[in-house]
Design a protein around this motif. Structure first.
Motif: not given
Length: 483
Positions: A267, A294-295
């Motif tokens: 992201n 995420e990430n």
């Protein structure tokens, strides 16, 4: 390159000695590194004397760039120029030592637009400036602003970082057409950063303030006392024990990650590389045990064949009530060994604490243990380390933003352990406050080296953003003294 591990405290002492020696000769009269942080928020379009404040600021700063004495080096940051809503909208336009023409071109291109993330800009700018070689040069951050912080950060605490990074650095501030609330905050920033505040109500006042701040930034420090240097002593023999060789280092210089990293479930809106710091934002729950965290920052290079240490150093704004950074070896959500640090503020149960953890996950079965670090004395998570409990969470939170944490993940044979230290933080006897974990054994490599930031709880009490500023990631090869 073989070296023995030297503590950051020892490095700070060595730099301080060098600074004292140079101060005694007055060598700092112009040999200064100056990082300007120019406000690019939307309010800079406001007018003074029928001229936009940004126009006056750009014209004045452009003229001053030509007047910086030989020997001084200058860099430029700005914030609020790319987005109306972002709180990670800050950029290093020119690194320290850039040419005057390059800096003036950057100044000309600044167009105010968004918010005022002063705290984050100061954190990144100060961290970046502290790593500019040579470390024994005088350094100054000059913040130019027309308003207050608008991103729920604490710029005074950020400015105070300048005192703990082992270099001679001050933070000076110029307030341009500010009200009393903004003036109070800007004065607080200068005081916390050991610098001076300059107030400007109109164009003439701004020109004068800028001339004065440049003069102060380059002034030689006052010599309070001089101590005769000790007689040279014979260098001690190299101590016995493991020999540590730096294998890989990522200081997050430039504007993109090293090609040794890839990002899983990326992201791009929630991380930025700028000024020697990787800043990661998260509102998501789920780390190594999530199917798609995420990430997830994965190291794609090789690790040393034998024993090694991986060190990650960071600060953070622990305001989401459940803030976490995780580092380890991950194959998938069911197989990994990872360590990390989290801060928890659980008001309902009156649990307010920070903790280090080490977790082994094998085929979906987890075993984990933690080492409590700090806690509020009157809470249910109270423990006696290191000062018998803190008065309130604000004390802990301020330190987490100001004093970097160094988290180390280690492999010795087939055993994995972790260690954590808050740099600049000591126990009542003046010793570094370090915690070490137990060990977990894995007969095969648990996966790929990775790190990630998340909000560690998904319940209703955990709200807000997790914001971590990662200063460096270092991989060291460790060999016994006889190898």
């Amino acid at each position: 390159m073989k070296r023995n591990v030297i503590s950051r405290h020892a490095r700070s002492i060595a730099v301080s000695v060098a600074i004292s020696a140079m101060t005694a000769t007055g060598a700092y009269a112009s040999a200064t590194d100056i990082l300007f942080i120019l406000d690019g928020s939307g309010s800079m379009w406001g007018q003074i004397d029928k001229i936009a404040k940004i126009t006056t600021a750009k014209e004045t700063l452009t003229k001053l760039i030509d007047d910086v004495p030989d020997g001084a080096r200058v860099g430029l940051m700005t914030y609020g120029t790319q987005s109306k809503e972002s709180c990670v909208d800050f950029r290093t336009l020119n690194e320290i030592g850039a040419s005057a023409e390059a800096i003036k071109a950057s100044i000309a291109d600044i167009k105010p637009l968004g918010k005022t993330p002063m705290g984050m800009s100061l954190s990144v700018g100060i961290a970046s400036l502290s790593k500019v070689e040579p470390l024994d040069r005088q350094k100054a951050v000059v913040l130019i602003s027309d308003g207050i912080e608008t991103c729920d950060s604490d710029p005074c605490t950020s400015a105070a970082m300048a005192k703990y990074l082992g270099v001679n650095m001050k933070v000076h501030v110029v307030g341009f057409d500010v009200d009393q609330e903004a003036k109070a905050q800007l004065q607080c920033i200068a005081n916390a950063g050991g610098g001076q505040y300059f107030n400007a109500d109109d164009t003439a006042g701004f020109n004068k303030a800028m001339e004065e701040v440049i003069e102060v930034a380059q002034a030689a420090p006052v010599v309070i006392a001089q101590v005769a240097p000790a007689a040279a002593e014979e260098a001690p023999a190299e101590p016995e024990g493991p020999v540590i060789t730096e294998f890989f280092r990522e200081d997050f210089d430039g504007e993109v990650l090293s090609d040794r990293f890839e990002i899983e479930n990326e992201n791009p809106d929630n991380y930025i590389v700028d000024g020697g710091v990787l800043t990661v934002l998260s509102t998501k729950f789920g780390t190594f045990d999530a199917e798609a965290p995420e990430n997830l920052f994965k190291y794609t290079g090789e690790l040393p064949r034998g024993d090694w240490d991986v060190e990650i150093q960071f600060t953070g704004e622990y305001t989401a009530k459940a803030d976490r950074l995780t580092l380890g070896l991950r194959k998938d959500e069911n197989n990994y060994i990872a360590t990390g640090h989290f801060g928890m503020l659980f008001s309902a149960a009156r649990c307010q604490k920070t903790e280090m953890f080490l977790t082994k996950m094998t085929k979906g079965e987890a075993d984990s243990h933690g080492r409590p670090m700090r806690a509020v004395k009157d809470g249910q998570c109270y423990h006696a380390k290191p000062f018998g409990g803190e008065a309130n969470w604000d004390v802990i939170q301020a330190d987490l933003l100001e004093k970097p944490i160094k988290l180390t993940f280690s492999k010795r044979g087939r055993a994995y352990t972790s260690k954590i230290e808050m740099v600049g933080f000591t126990d009542p006897d003046g010793n570094p406050y370090i915690l070490e974990s137990d060990k977990y054994t894995s007969l095969r490599s648990p996966g790929t080296l990775a790190f990630q930031v998340d909000r560690m709880n998904n319940s209703s009490y955990a709200s807000g953003e997790v914001l971590m500023m990662i200063d460096s990631l270092v991989i060291n090869e460790v060999k016994s003294g006889g190898q």
